[in-house]
Design an enzyme around this catalytic site. Structure first.
Site, mmCIF file in Angstrom:
data_model
loop_
_atom_site.group_PDB
_atom_site.id
_atom_site.type_symbol
_atom_site.label_atom_id
_atom_site.label_comp_id
_atom_site.label_asym_id
_atom_site.label_seq_id
_atom_site.Cartn_x
_atom_site.Cartn_y
_atom_site.Cartn_z
ATOM 1 N N HIS A 1 0.849 -1.198 0.000
ATOM 2 C CA HIS A 1 0.000 0.000 0.000
ATOM 3 C C HIS A 1 0.881 1.244 0.000
ATOM 4 O O HIS A 1 1.717 1.401 0.873
ATOM 5 C CB HIS A 1 -0.881 0.049 1.260
ATOM 6 C CG HIS A 1 -1.979 -0.963 1.255
ATOM 7 N ND1 HIS A 1 -3.031 -0.921 2.128
ATOM 8 C CD2 HIS A 1 -2.193 -2.052 0.473
ATOM 9 C CE1 HIS A 1 -3.850 -1.935 1.891
ATOM 10 N NE2 HIS A 1 -3.353 -2.640 0.897
ATOM 11 N N TYR B 1 -8.763 5.062 8.128
ATOM 12 C CA TYR B 1 -8.896 5.353 9.552
ATOM 13 C C TYR B 1 -9.984 6.420 9.686
ATOM 14 O O TYR B 1 -9.839 7.513 9.134
ATOM 15 C CB TYR B 1 -7.593 5.919 10.125
ATOM 16 C CG TYR B 1 -6.491 4.895 10.315
ATOM 17 C CD1 TYR B 1 -5.661 4.512 9.265
ATOM 18 C CD2 TYR B 1 -6.262 4.321 11.568
ATOM 19 C CE1 TYR B 1 -4.635 3.590 9.461
ATOM 20 C CE2 TYR B 1 -5.243 3.401 11.764
ATOM 21 C CZ TYR B 1 -4.441 3.033 10.708
ATOM 22 O OH TYR B 1 -3.435 2.120 10.898
ATOM 23 N N PRO C 1 -3.038 -0.289 19.282
ATOM 24 C CA PRO C 1 -2.832 -0.741 17.904
ATOM 25 C C PRO C 1 -3.028 0.323 16.816
ATOM 26 O O PRO C 1 -2.715 0.062 15.656
ATOM 27 C CB PRO C 1 -3.864 -1.868 17.738
ATOM 28 C CG PRO C 1 -4.875 -1.647 18.803
ATOM 29 C CD PRO C 1 -4.185 -0.964 19.919
ATOM 30 N N LYS D 1 2.054 -0.562 15.143
ATOM 31 C CA LYS D 1 3.496 -0.604 15.419
ATOM 32 C C LYS D 1 3.987 -1.833 16.191
ATOM 33 O O LYS D 1 5.194 -2.101 16.208
ATOM 34 C CB LYS D 1 3.893 0.653 16.227
ATOM 35 C CG LYS D 1 3.831 1.932 15.434
ATOM 36 C CD LYS D 1 4.967 1.997 14.429
ATOM 37 C CE LYS D 1 4.726 2.997 13.336
ATOM 38 N NZ LYS D 1 4.825 2.469 11.992
ATOM 39 N N TYR E 1 4.572 6.187 9.794
ATOM 40 C CA TYR E 1 3.704 5.040 9.493
ATOM 41 C C TYR E 1 4.463 3.978 8.690
ATOM 42 O O TYR E 1 4.312 2.776 8.943
ATOM 43 C CB TYR E 1 2.455 5.533 8.749
ATOM 44 C CG TYR E 1 1.325 4.539 8.746
ATOM 45 C CD1 TYR E 1 0.626 4.252 9.916
ATOM 46 C CD2 TYR E 1 0.954 3.879 7.583
ATOM 47 C CE1 TYR E 1 -0.408 3.324 9.926
ATOM 48 C CE2 TYR E 1 -0.078 2.960 7.575
ATOM 49 C CZ TYR E 1 -0.766 2.686 8.753
ATOM 50 O OH TYR E 1 -1.785 1.767 8.751
#
Ligand code: FAD
Ligand code: DHB
Length: 406
Positions: A75, A204, A296, A300, A388
């Site tokens: 992604h 998200y 979560p 990570k 990220y």
């Protein structure tokens, strides 16, 4: 009593223990892995799904990336959704070419168990009464029973890779560890659904009714999460109620929503930030969730476990090659530098995206401003992208593994 001898005794066959064992093997270092669950249980446990670029590079360099290459989903962007709109953050453009890969933790663990078995080195499942002792001596031991027979493994080092509820951290005498902890007033209800993902990238979502997350495991399985009260009984959530809530929170004004399908698995996870420092006592070294837990939201946990064991493998290798204990002595401080940055990022993502039970209207407006800033400022998006996809390793990969390609 069966008496065994090895260089590194590893407690736990999760990602940390299995990765460490294979890194040591590639450097000619022997280990014994002791796991208290069955092979099926360890593989079937549904958990993480997002691998940082560095974790993907590590698996390939270790020669265990064939399935990841075949079935992992790369992604290059991620969506942040609020006020009914999705905003794409182009992680790859903003991070100088890096990406995340969606590949289930259970797949990673299965690949690593296969690799371990291929080496012929010992891996005990269903071990009972596991304990570690003589940690401050030069020959610590791991004791357990297997098939009714007591075993004692004499080691040069013990790696505590037994997760948050394991036995290694509690074996450290009182007063040695400092504990830093925060619990959150909510949990995540996670489901796996037999439904083709309706987006190629994760979403998200911040919503008045609470956080929701859209992820996936394959081109036919969607993974979804909902913010719920902490300790929420799963019995309160029928499949109909779960879909109703997911669709309410996630549907955007352009009509995007997750595809609905049969729910294959559902469970509730509490949220916690936790660090135990130092990550070492004598010859016991803690790695992964045994030493630290992140909520979560930042994806990570597994990646931090991988980062720890790269440093530990480097330290153990230096010891056997030169006799030097410098790396072993620096292990905890090197890991904790990265751990605290991941703690900060995970806390920030969590407080950005969840509704807090005690918040007031000021907090709510500030959160919306934070989301607006994140999705309109290139500097803010770059910061998210950099973290990220994963901050750089603390030690070069080449120092623990020669590149073996995909
Ligand atoms: P574990 O995976 O917990 O492994 C520890 C092992 O030790 C287990 O196999 C356990 O059975 C064994 N063990 C325990 N006690 C004993 C004992 N006494 N004797 C012997 N063996 C023992 N992380 C990410 O990076 N990305 C994500 O997207 C992500 N999403 C997540 C979503 C959810 C819902 C959850 C719950 C977690 C998520 N995580 C994520 C976190 C990630 O799953 C963990 O950080 C990761 O499993 C840590 O690996 P570990 O090897 O340190 O510990
Ligand atoms: C997944 C889990 C996470 O915690 C996250 O932040 C993103 C994705 C997942 O399970 O796919």
């Amino acid at each position: 009593m069966a008496e065994l001898r090895t260089q590194v005794g590893i407690v736990g066959a999760g990602p940390a223990g299995l990765l460490l064992a294979h890194l040591l093997h590639l450097n000619g270092i022997d280990s014994v892995i002791v796991e208290n669950r069955s092979r099926e249980y360890v593989i079937d446990r549904v958990r993480a799904g997002v691998l940082e670029q560095g974790t993907v590079d590590l698996l390939h360099a270790m020669g265990v990336g064939a399935e990841l290459q075949r079935r992992g989903l790369r992604h290059e962007g991620v969506y942040i959704s609020f006020n009914g709109r999705r905003h794409r953050i182009d992680m790859t453009e903003l991070s100088g070419g890096k990406a995340i890969t969606v590949y289930g933790q259970n797949e990673v663990v299965r690949d690593l168990i296969d690799a371990r078995i291929g080496t012929g080195r010992p891996l005990y499942f269903n071990a009972q009464g596991v304990e570690v002792a003589a940690l401050e001596s030069s020959q610590p031991v791991v004791r357990f029973s297997h098939d009714g027979c007591a075993h004692q493994v004499h080691c040069d080092f013990v790696a505590g890779c037994d997760g948050f509820h394991g036995v290694c951290r509690p074996s450290i005498p009182d007063g040695v560890l400092s504990i830093y902890e925060r619990t959150y007033p909510f949990g995540w209800l996670g489901i796996l659904a037999e439904a083709a993902p309706s987006s190629d990238e994760l979403v998200y979502t911040y919503h008045d009714r609470g956080f929701a997350l859209f992820s996936m495991r394959s081109t036919s399985v969607t993974r979804l999460y909902l913010q719920v009260p902490p300790d929420e009984p799963i019995e309160n959530w029928s499949d109909e109620r779960i879909w109703d809530e997911l669709l309410r929170r996630m549907t955007t004004s352009d009509g995007w929503k997750p595809n609905v399908g049969p729910i294959l698995q559902k469970s509730v996870t509490p949220m916690r930030s936790f660090v135990a420092a130092p990550m070492r006592n004598g010859r016991l070294f803690l790695a992964g969730d045994a030493a630290h837990i992140v909520p979560p939201t930042g994806a990570k946990g597994l990646n931090l476990a991988a980062a720890d064991v790269v440093v530990l493998a480097r330290a153990v290798k230096a010891f056997y090659e030169t006799g030097s204990t410098n790396w072993l002595e620096s292990y905890s401080s090197i890991c904790l530098r990265r751990v605290w940055k991941a703690q900060r990022f995970s806390w920030w993502m969590t407080t950005l995206l969840h509704r807090l039970p005690d918040e007031n209207e000021f907090d709510h407006q500030r959160q919306l401003a934070d989301l607006d800033y994140l999705t309109t400022s290139r500097a803010a998006m770059t910061s998210l992208a950099e973290q990220y996809v994963g901050l750089p390793w603390e030690v070069p990969l080449e120092s623990v593994v020669l590149s073996r390609g995909a």
